[in-house]
Scaffold this motif. Structure first.
Motif, mmCIF file in Angstrom:
data_model
loop_
_atom_site.group_PDB
_atom_site.id
_atom_site.type_symbol
_atom_site.label_atom_id
_atom_site.label_comp_id
_atom_site.label_asym_id
_atom_site.label_seq_id
_atom_site.Cartn_x
_atom_site.Cartn_y
_atom_site.Cartn_z
ATOM 1 N N ARG A 349 33.424 50.118 49.554
ATOM 2 C CA ARG A 349 33.283 50.627 50.790
ATOM 3 C C ARG A 349 34.910 50.625 51.710
ATOM 4 N N TYR A 350 35.461 49.523 51.508
ATOM 5 C CA TYR A 350 36.424 49.356 52.553
ATOM 6 C C TYR A 350 38.192 49.499 51.523
ATOM 7 N N THR A 351 37.877 48.893 50.108
ATOM 8 C CA THR A 351 39.092 49.715 49.231
ATOM 9 C C THR A 351 39.188 50.257 48.634
ATOM 10 N N ASP A 352 39.971 50.469 47.654
ATOM 11 C CA ASP A 352 40.007 51.473 46.427
ATOM 12 C C ASP A 352 40.414 50.526 45.112
ATOM 13 N N ASP A 353 41.016 49.420 45.717
ATOM 14 C CA ASP A 353 41.585 48.144 44.953
ATOM 15 C C ASP A 353 41.403 46.828 45.173
ATOM 16 N N VAL A 388 45.591 38.904 50.251
ATOM 17 C CA VAL A 388 46.400 39.739 51.196
ATOM 18 C C VAL A 388 45.825 41.145 51.698
ATOM 19 N N TYR A 389 45.567 41.683 52.661
ATOM 20 C CA TYR A 389 45.575 42.894 53.089
ATOM 21 C C TYR A 389 45.928 43.483 54.736
ATOM 22 N N PHE A 390 45.794 44.941 53.572
ATOM 23 C CA PHE A 390 46.613 45.176 55.654
ATOM 24 C C PHE A 390 45.704 46.739 55.975
ATOM 25 N N ALA A 391 45.030 46.796 56.565
ATOM 26 C CA ALA A 391 44.450 48.098 57.143
ATOM 27 C C ALA A 391 45.410 48.953 58.444
ATOM 28 N N ASP A 392 45.994 50.363 58.784
ATOM 29 C CA ASP A 392 46.718 51.012 58.775
ATOM 30 C C ASP A 392 45.933 51.542 59.750
ATOM 31 N N LEU A 393 46.031 51.515 60.843
ATOM 32 C CA LEU A 393 45.459 52.112 62.229
ATOM 33 C C LEU A 393 45.185 53.096 62.719
ATOM 34 N N THR A 394 46.305 53.956 62.284
ATOM 35 C CA THR A 394 46.669 55.314 62.446
ATOM 36 C C THR A 394 46.030 56.156 61.804
ATOM 37 N N PRO A 399 37.939 51.987 59.347
ATOM 38 C CA PRO A 399 38.542 50.697 58.481
ATOM 39 C C PRO A 399 38.232 50.483 57.034
ATOM 40 N N PHE A 400 38.358 51.834 56.091
ATOM 41 C CA PHE A 400 37.766 52.169 54.868
ATOM 42 C C PHE A 400 38.704 52.432 53.979
#
Length: 786
Positions: A349-353, A388-394, A399-400
């Motif tokens: 639910r939080y990332t596609d891959d 390593v992961y990155f999430a773009d807040l914009t 957060p998904f």
């Protein structure tokens, strides 16, 4: 009592040694899925958007300048390859500090080369956190700790202090803040904005404050209990509020806030969540504040203590009239469990891959993008243990919208997705084998990792025993009776700490993920006569390929008191019959009452069948090289010591059996072992004439991973001793023994970011000979040989 009586002595016969270097021609190919080990920190560069350093526990540190699209190894010069943290100088974009398991290093070119703090006692401590004073960048603080894994024997206990430099890291003083001896771990340092010399530290004995740039310290009264462990601190951008995570009792950690002006008053602390009302107990490890927080709204990141798989948590604190008015939280990243098998869904639910590492979320670090990157680049960098992961807040999907930044998807093959590296390595590899387009790497944390395109891309979803089969020490491809089979050791347990084993096999008529593994030997039931140990070496007899030898390493039952079951060599006369029909099995080479080889618990030392005699076997042991012989195939084996040494390599040269043996940092060679004509053909100083890297300060070295090419060349490395946290190899070298009376030495290290070499193999793939190098720290690489 049995005593060794060696039939030979190691005497040099004066073989000449010519030193040459072919470093510039050695171009190594990175065969890894990407990342790996424990990624202990991912630190954004405040001076350049999209530039970061990530720090790994075994393979060093990497730089990216394109937001993780590519990674470049950067710690060629550091004294340790266990990197805990990094810190950028806030004024000088070229100045970077690196915290290692063994001390600290400094870069003046943005992290591409490093100078170790040799000569300072700081090199005896692991450094977990580094802070440069933004008002006076000559003042630097360094925290002694190792993510709560510091061992007492490494000096964890003593007078509690923190390292402080007042000359930009040229010299370091250990400043005592608590003279009472105890665990010295400091988990976080926070400078207080708006003050001159204001700083706090979080440690085993609580929270301490300095108002004179670390010269003197005073303990802050705890809101939880006396002498409570403080697991982390964070200070708001305006310097007004301080957050601290305190241990109420074992396993129960609370998060507290206080107005900095009232820091000395216990009653001024505000507990953000009553016990049991916030995130899961124990999830307040090292809180970090969003640098874009406003005076009326603070946003923090935190996660579980000691890497528990709870995921990443966001906490929002709203203020009204300068007082805490409302506190809320939400889960930002989590994954309840790994998914394994054909047709695996690579998303959650939080990332596609989730990438190649099919493993639950266990964040080891979390950082906001710096304010200098701007609001349009506002995001979070974090990890999933090895990745390593990155999430773009914009992004409105936050957060998904987590995006893995460590590997590239290559293809889906028969329902299995495969991946390759973006430049980083898959850390601890014990062994590797290849046949055409099929390859195996034996991974410390990911078990049998497979490739179906010659090592270009990899998957773990087909590994034997699924997520339980998390370690593999050795593998073998057997070509016998017109058929091909892969064999692999599989163990449970993470990293290096597993001492068990089962033997799995699969046919290789089709190179496809749909071809299933089957368990054929070992385990608790000792199926087919093979004990439940690590299998550190496997070899097929060239005289009769269906005959397979397996070396079962020493099994450690307990460390205190020290109890072990010694290792031994086992032979299966017909592995094809065992795989296809369940017939036959393994028998011990030699009797239990007879002295024989003992093997270290981790590593191969060389296992060879004599090229001229199928009834003679050579094996490298803990301190002695052994030979097993039998008068006939159905007779009992007898062990006898050949010579003191560790590694052994055996090949046919000039119609005789050649044997090379390593002894400490030297190699001895008998061109005809029957004649006993031993010569010292290599010593450490020969290699130092070719290579002397910046990290080398005369540590002890030992020859490792000797592999012959079957003709007249011997490949090997010089490793630092295991357990010293330097974890380096001086280089990969080749001894050419083809010219009578002389040996020539060549340096093949080339562009390989080399850590300790665990094993090496020469394998022919599509008519090309390759040297495969399995390393403790830099994954799997290969070099095309002339």
């Amino acid at each position: 009592m049995f005593r060794f009586r060696f039939p030979i002595s190691l005497i040099s016969i004066g073989l000449g040694l010519l030193v040459s270097s072919i470093t510039l021609h050695a171009q190594w190919e990175n065969l890894n899925p990407g990342a790996g080990g424990q990624i202990q920190d991912v630190v954004p560069d405040p001076h350049q958007s999209g530039r970061l350093i990530y720090c790994s526990d075994v393979d060093g540190a990497y730089l990216t300048e394109d937001d993780g699209a590519t990674w470049e190894y950067c710690t060629w010069d550091t004294a340790s390859s266990n990197i805990l943290t990094a810190a950028f100088d806030p004024e000088d974009p070229q100045r970077v500090y690196l915290g290692m398991h063994s001390g600290l290093a400094i870069s003046d070119d943005g992290g591409r080369s490093w100078t170790n703090a040799f000569g300072s006692a700081i090199m005896a401590d692991p450094i977990m956190a580094i802070v440069v004073d933004s008002r006076d960048t000559s003042v630097v603080y360094a925290a002694p700790s190792n993510r709560n894994r510091w061992q007492d024997k490494e000096g964890r206990h003593g007078q509690r202090g923190i390292w402080v430099s007042r000359d930009r890291g040229q010299s370091w003083d250990y400043v005592i803040y608590q003279r009472k001896a105890g665990p010295r771990d400091v988990y976080a340092i926070s400078a207080i904005p708006g003050t001159t010399g204001g700083v706090v530290l979080a440690g085993q004995d609580g929270l301490y404050r300095s108002e004179d740039a670390g010269k003197t310290w005073a303990r802050v009264r705890s809101p939880a209990r006396n002498n409570a462990v403080c697991w982390g601190t964070a200070v708001s951008p305006d310097g007004r509020w301080l957050y601290a995570s305190y241990e109420r009792k074992a396993g129960d950690i609370g998060l507290f806030a206080v107005d900095v002006d009232q820091l000395g008053q216990r009653s001024a602390w505000v507990e953000l969540f009553a016990s049991g009302q916030g995130p899961e107990a124990g999830t307040y490890w090292i809180p970090r504040l969003d640098p874009m927080s406003t005076p009326d709204r603070h946003v923090l990141l935190t996660a579980a203590f000691d890497n528990a798989p709870f995921g990443l948590v966001e906490i929002t604190v709203n203020f009204d009239g300068g007082e805490v008015a409302e506190v809320d939280w939400r889960q930002l990243m989590s994954w309840e469990g790994g998914r394994y098998g054909l047709g695996v869904d690579p998303s959650n639910r939080y990332t596609d891959d989730v990438g190649w590492e099919q493993y639950y979320t266990r964040p080891l670090t979390w950082h906001w993008t710096p304010e200098s990157w701007g609001p349009e680049r506002h995001g979070i960098w974090s990890t999933k243990d090895q990745t390593v992961y990155f999430a773009d807040l914009t992004d409105p999907d936050f957060p998904f919208n987590w995006d893995q930044r460590f590997c590239d998807f290559v293809e889906e093959r028969d329902g299995v997705r495969t991946y390759r590296t973006r430049g980083a390595n898959c850390t601890v590899i014990f062994d590797s084998v290849a046949r055409g387009d099929y390859a195996i790497m034996c991974n410390a944390d990911n078990g049998v990792t497979e490739s179906w395109d010659g090592g270009n891309s990899w998957s773990v979803v087909t590994r034997p025993m699924g997520n339980m089969g998390s370690r593999s020490n050795s593998a073998l491809i057997v070509e016998a009776k017109g058929k091909s089979y892969a064999l692999a050791h599989v163990a449970t347990g993470w990293g290096a700490a597993s001492y068990n084993g089962r033997l799995f096999a699969k046919p290789l008529e089709r190179h496809s993920p749909t071809v299933a593994w089957q368990e054929i030997a070992g385990g608790d039931e000792e199926v087919a006569g093979l004990p439940n140990h690590k299998y550190s070496m496997m070899v097929s007899d060239s005289h009769r390929p269906e005959r397979v030898y397996v070396a079962a390493a020493t099994k450690i039952l307990s460390y205190n008191p020290w109890r072990t079951i010694p290792g031994a060599v086992y032979v299966c006369e017909d592995i094809v019959a065992l795989i296809e029909k369940g017939e036959g099995g393994f028998e011990r080479v030699g009797s239990k009452g007879q002295p024989g080889p003992t093997f270290p618990e981790d590593q191969n030392r060389g296992l060879f069948v004599d090229p001229h005699d199928a009834n003679t076997l050579y094996v490298g042991g803990e301190k002695v090289v052994w030979k097993a012989t039998r008068p006939a195939p159905d007779a009992e084996w007898t062990w006898s010591p050949v010579v003191k040494g560790r590694w052994v390599a055996v090949w046919s040269q000039g119609g005789a059996t050649s044997v090379a043996v390593s002894k400490d940092d030297s190699i001895y060679w008998a061109s005809d072992v029957a004649a006993g004509n031993w010569a010292k053909i290599f010593r450490r100083d020969d290699a130092l004439r070719l290579r002397q890297p910046a990290w080398y300060e005369q540590p002890e070295l030992q020859v490792n991973a000797m592999v012959p090419d079957g003709k007249a060349k011997l490949y090997f490395t010089l490793n630092t001793l295991p357990g010293k946290h330097i974890n380096r190899s001086l280089g990969i070298f080749c001894l050419d023994l083809s010219t009578p009376g002389q040996a020539s030495l060549a340096d093949l290290s080339g562009d390989l970011p080399l850590k300790r070499l665990m094993n090496a193999r020469i394998t022919k793939v599509k008519a090309q000979d390759f040297l495969y190098a399995s390393t403790w720290g830099n994954g799997l690489w290969r070099l095309a040989l002339d």
